[in-house]
Design a protein around this motif. Structure first.
Motif, PDB file in Angstrom:
ATOM      1  N   ALA A 462       0.841  -1.200   0.000  1.00 43.27           N
ATOM      2  CA  ALA A 462       0.000   0.000   0.000  1.00 43.27           C
ATOM      3  C   ALA A 462       0.874   1.247   0.000  1.00 43.27           C
ATOM      4  O   ALA A 462       0.940   1.978   0.986  1.00 43.27           O
ATOM      5  CB  ALA A 462      -0.933  -0.006   1.214  1.00 43.27           C
ATOM      6  N   PRO A 463       1.573   1.522  -1.099  1.00 41.46           N
ATOM      7  CA  PRO A 463       2.431   2.713  -1.143  1.00 41.46           C
ATOM      8  C   PRO A 463       1.622   4.005  -1.211  1.00 41.46           C
ATOM      9  O   PRO A 463       0.503   4.023  -1.731  1.00 41.46           O
ATOM     10  CB  PRO A 463       3.249   2.502  -2.418  1.00 41.46           C
ATOM     11  N   THR A 464       2.194   5.080  -0.714  1.00 39.97           N
ATOM     12  CA  THR A 464       1.550   6.398  -0.728  1.00 39.97           C
ATOM     13  C   THR A 464       2.552   7.425  -1.259  1.00 39.97           C
ATOM     14  O   THR A 464       3.743   7.164  -1.367  1.00 39.97           O
ATOM     15  CB  THR A 464       1.102   6.823   0.675  1.00 39.97           C
ATOM     16  N   GLY A 465       2.049   8.628  -1.551  1.00 40.43           N
ATOM     17  CA  GLY A 465       2.936   9.726  -1.899  1.00 40.43           C
ATOM     18  C   GLY A 465       3.668   9.559  -3.219  1.00 40.43           C
ATOM     19  O   GLY A 465       4.825   9.957  -3.336  1.00 40.43           O
ATOM     20  N   ARG A 466       2.992   9.010  -4.236  1.00 42.95           N
ATOM     21  CA  ARG A 466       3.618   8.872  -5.552  1.00 42.95           C
ATOM     22  C   ARG A 466       3.232  10.016  -6.486  1.00 42.95           C
ATOM     23  O   ARG A 466       3.878  10.228  -7.505  1.00 42.95           O
ATOM     24  CB  ARG A 466       3.262   7.523  -6.182  1.00 42.95           C
ATOM     25  N   ARG A 467       2.183  10.761  -6.147  1.00 40.24           N
ATOM     26  CA  ARG A 467       1.804  11.964  -6.913  1.00 40.24           C
ATOM     27  C   ARG A 467       2.017  13.231  -6.100  1.00 40.24           C
ATOM     28  O   ARG A 467       2.430  14.256  -6.635  1.00 40.24           O
ATOM     29  CB  ARG A 467       0.332  11.869  -7.336  1.00 40.24           C
ATOM     30  N   PHE A 468       1.724  13.170  -4.824  1.00 41.20           N
ATOM     31  CA  PHE A 468       1.835  14.347  -3.973  1.00 41.20           C
ATOM     32  C   PHE A 468       3.091  14.239  -3.117  1.00 41.20           C
ATOM     33  O   PHE A 468       3.291  13.247  -2.413  1.00 41.20           O
ATOM     34  CB  PHE A 468       0.603  14.482  -3.064  1.00 41.20           C
ATOM     35  N   CYS A 469       3.921  15.257  -3.183  1.00 38.40           N
ATOM     36  CA  CYS A 469       5.181  15.268  -2.434  1.00 38.40           C
ATOM     37  C   CYS A 469       4.941  15.744  -1.004  1.00 38.40           C
ATOM     38  O   CYS A 469       3.959  16.425  -0.707  1.00 38.40           O
ATOM     39  CB  CYS A 469       6.173  16.210  -3.096  1.00 38.40           C
ATOM     40  N   ALA A 470       5.895  15.417  -0.124  1.00 40.26           N
ATOM     41  CA  ALA A 470       5.899  15.990   1.224  1.00 40.26           C
ATOM     42  C   ALA A 470       6.300  17.459   1.110  1.00 40.26           C
ATOM     43  O   ALA A 470       7.370  17.781   0.587  1.00 40.26           O
ATOM     44  CB  ALA A 470       6.882  15.232   2.111  1.00 40.26           C
ATOM     45  N   GLU A 471       5.465  18.350   1.576  1.00 38.16           N
ATOM     46  CA  GLU A 471       5.690  19.781   1.387  1.00 38.16           C
ATOM     47  C   GLU A 471       6.782  20.318   2.299  1.00 38.16           C
ATOM     48  O   GLU A 471       6.881  19.935   3.467  1.00 38.16           O
ATOM     49  CB  GLU A 471       4.394  20.559   1.646  1.00 38.16           C
ATOM     50  N   GLY A 472       7.570  21.218   1.754  1.00 36.05           N
ATOM     51  CA  GLY A 472       8.517  21.961   2.571  1.00 36.05           C
ATOM     52  C   GLY A 472       7.802  22.998   3.418  1.00 36.05           C
ATOM     53  O   GLY A 472       6.622  23.306   3.195  1.00 36.05           O
ATOM     54  N   LEU A 473       8.509  23.560   4.376  1.00 33.88           N
ATOM     55  CA  LEU A 473       7.912  24.523   5.309  1.00 33.88           C
ATOM     56  C   LEU A 473       8.798  25.762   5.368  1.00 33.88           C
ATOM     57  O   LEU A 473      10.033  25.659   5.301  1.00 33.88           O
ATOM     58  CB  LEU A 473       7.783  23.893   6.692  1.00 33.88           C
ATOM     59  N   ALA A 474       8.166  26.935   5.487  1.00 35.43           N
ATOM     60  CA  ALA A 474       8.877  28.209   5.646  1.00 35.43           C
ATOM     61  C   ALA A 474       9.853  28.454   4.500  1.00 35.43           C
ATOM     62  O   ALA A 474      10.962  28.948   4.700  1.00 35.43           O
ATOM     63  CB  ALA A 474       9.607  28.243   6.987  1.00 35.43           C
ATOM     64  N   GLY A 475       9.453  28.102   3.282  1.00 26.02           N
ATOM     65  CA  GLY A 475      10.310  28.305   2.130  1.00 26.02           C
ATOM     66  C   GLY A 475      11.143  27.112   1.751  1.00 26.02           C
ATOM     67  O   GLY A 475      11.859  27.144   0.739  1.00 26.02           O
TER      68      GLY A 475
END
Length: 535
Positions: A462-475
């Motif tokens: 059950a893999p996740t995060g193949r289209r949506f990336c982990a977002e950076g914070l504060a730039g």
């Protein structure tokens, strides 16, 4: 007799309680049969007072297990009040009263002293198999996912329930592993009860009520003080991610700091509704990772017990994906549940900006291999997990191949290869997959494996995060998305997938988001979604 109001004696007794639960948890881990408990530490162990309040937890284990165990212990203590005798041991894996799916079985034993209950010792362990399709998303409702054990006595007056053990053994693929792990839980519960009685003997206590009252009260006071030191107001956060099959999930959280009451209120209104896949999350599990997110930012060194948990209130609409209703399928509830802290951290960035993490890729990437040996005997691998990169911290990079928020470790490859026909061809860090930033996000990893067999086998992943990336914070910049391939082709399956003997699985787990603009640059986000990879 010990004086609970004396800070030195109180600290000595508190240290003894902590050592009791940690030693027994490690004993349980060493005596467990399955690698997921013995090697990966997918468990929780805790002491409760006579009213079922959690007082002390072991140093090992996962937040999802331990904070759900707080609910289950109180539930079982209340349900069996007045019905327990010495030697009784309780058991259940009810998803809505426990840790969210059938694989997590809770065992709870009362501690008797001079004929009366003075507390409880309990554990929640992930078990290798519980029947059904395995840890996957393929079921349409919870009843397709395996054996449901209602709250019942596993042992009565010191004797095991032969009928219950027979039912469990006949409904699972790995009966020796399951019963072996259950007996490890029972033995550690009995050992913990003996150790608590020894503490009472040493300090001249008739029970532990006064001691636990003091510990819980001090923890609650400290938690409320930390909350009142924060600015008052309401902030919101949202995270979006994709799960196997391409479904996109949105989790929204509003976080309110109430300085007058000294409370944190978390509401998941606006989050996605529950779906017809086994990733739905019960409220216990949502609460577990919500409280962990708050406490890891505000009071990371405070004991985790009924006192420190009390000022954190969590609500979510019934029927939402983070408060699913019966009979929603829940087998892979960690796929969504481990994203629960992400919108909370985004909201808390406005409260304690130097203490939060950038977004990480949420759930560990887990896989399970099921098949038969040449002699026809079945095998089921433990659910082996590989983490992506952790989100960066304000002043430190995110650790690579480390998953927040779970505390589970990766089962050593040598153990998996010894106990099953799995063969790992490659495992290494995925350099550069963490998002750039003043503090870069952690890198994911590359894993490649097959199965040493001439027979077909089954993959459950059950893999996740193949289209949506982990977002950076504060730039900070986003981490890289993940890839999951079979024989070099992007895999979009769900649940169990038949595999040929020579099929090869290739995984690139996602990277964590960066924190702060890299090299002082002003970074503009171009959007967190990436195109679907071409097949």
């Amino acid at each position: 007799m010990a004086r609970i109001d004396d800070p030195i004696e109180l600290e000595l007794m508190w240290a003894t309680l902590r050592s009791v639960v940690t030693e027994q948890a490690k004993a349980m881990q060493r005596t467990a049969f399955s690698p997921v408990v013995r090697e990966a530490g997918d468990l929780a162990y805790a002491l409760f007072d006579a009213r079922g309040r959690i007082v002390a937890q072991a140093d090992t284990g996962t937040p999802g297990h331990i904070n759900c165990l707080a609910f289950t212990g109180q539930y079982l203590a209340a349900k069996f009040a007045g019905q327990l005798e010495e030697g009784d041991v309780l058991v259940t894996n009810d998803p809505w009263e426990g840790a969210g799916h059938f694989f997590d079985i809770t065992v709870l034993a009362p501690i008797f002293r001079d004929g009366r209950i003075i507390g409880f010792v309990g554990s929640t362990n992930h078990h290798t198999d519980i029947g059904g399709p395995g840890v996957g998303v393929g079921a349409n409702d919870v009843h397709e996912e395996g054996l449901w054990i209602p709250p019942v006595k596993l042992f009565e007056r010191g004797k095991p329930s032969k009928l219950l053990f027979d039912i469990i053994r006949r409904n699972v693929r790995t009966p020796d592993l399951i019963t072996g792990d259950l007996m490890a839980q029972v033995a550690s519960a009995r050992g913990g009860g003996d150790a608590v009685n020894e503490l009472c003997d040493r300090y001249g206590l008739d029970d532990i009520e006064g001691l636990t009252d003091r510990i819980v009260d001090l923890s609650e006071q400290a938690m409320r003080k930390a909350i009142r030191a924060c600015p008052e107001g309401t902030w919101t956060g949202e995270t979006r991610f994709d799960i196997t099959g391409g479904t996109v999930i949105s989790l929204k959280a509003s976080v309110t700091i109430d300085r007058v009451a000294g409370e944190v209120l978390i509401d998941f209104a606006g989050s996605s509704p529950q779906i017809n896949k086994g990733v739905n999350v019960v409220l216990n599990y949502t609460h577990a990772y919500s409280t962990f997110a708050v406490r890891s930012c505000l009071t990371p060194r405070l004991p985790n017990n009924a006192g420190s948990l009390a000022p954190i209130k969590v609500t979510a609409p019934q029927g939402s994906i983070v408060n699913c209703t019966y009979p929603a399928p829940v087998a892979a509830r960690h796929v969504v549940g481990m994203y629960v802290p992400m919108p909370i951290l985004k909201a808390l960035y406005h409260v304690v900006p130097d203490r939060v993490l950038a977004e990480g890729p949420g759930a560990v990437w887990s896989a399970q291999v099921i098949g038969t040996h040449p002699n026809g005997a079945p095998y089921t691998s433990s659910q082996f997990s590989f983490s992506g990169g952790m989100g960066a911290r304000a002043r430190k990079p995110g650790p690579s191949a480390t998953c927040y928020p779970t505390g589970i470790g990766a089962t050593p490859l040598e153990v998996l290869e010894t106990e099953t026909p799995i063969v790992f061809r490659r495992r290494e860090l995925r350099r550069g997959s963490g998002g750039r930033g003043r503090s870069p996000g952690g890198d994911g990893q590359i894993v490649e494996f097959g199965v040493r067999t001439e027979r077909p086998w089954t993959l459950n992943a059950a893999p996740t995060g193949r289209r949506f990336c982990a977002e950076g914070l504060a730039g900070g910049e986003d981490g890289a998305p993940g890839r999951f391939c079979v024989n070099g082709v992007e895999w979009h399956g769900e649940g169990k997938t038949p595999m040929k003997p020579d099929d090869i699985v290739y995984m690139e787990t996602p990277g964590g988001g960066g924190f702060g603009a890299p090299d002082g640059e002003a970074t503009e986000r171009a959007g967190a979604e990436v195109p679907e990879p071409a097949e």
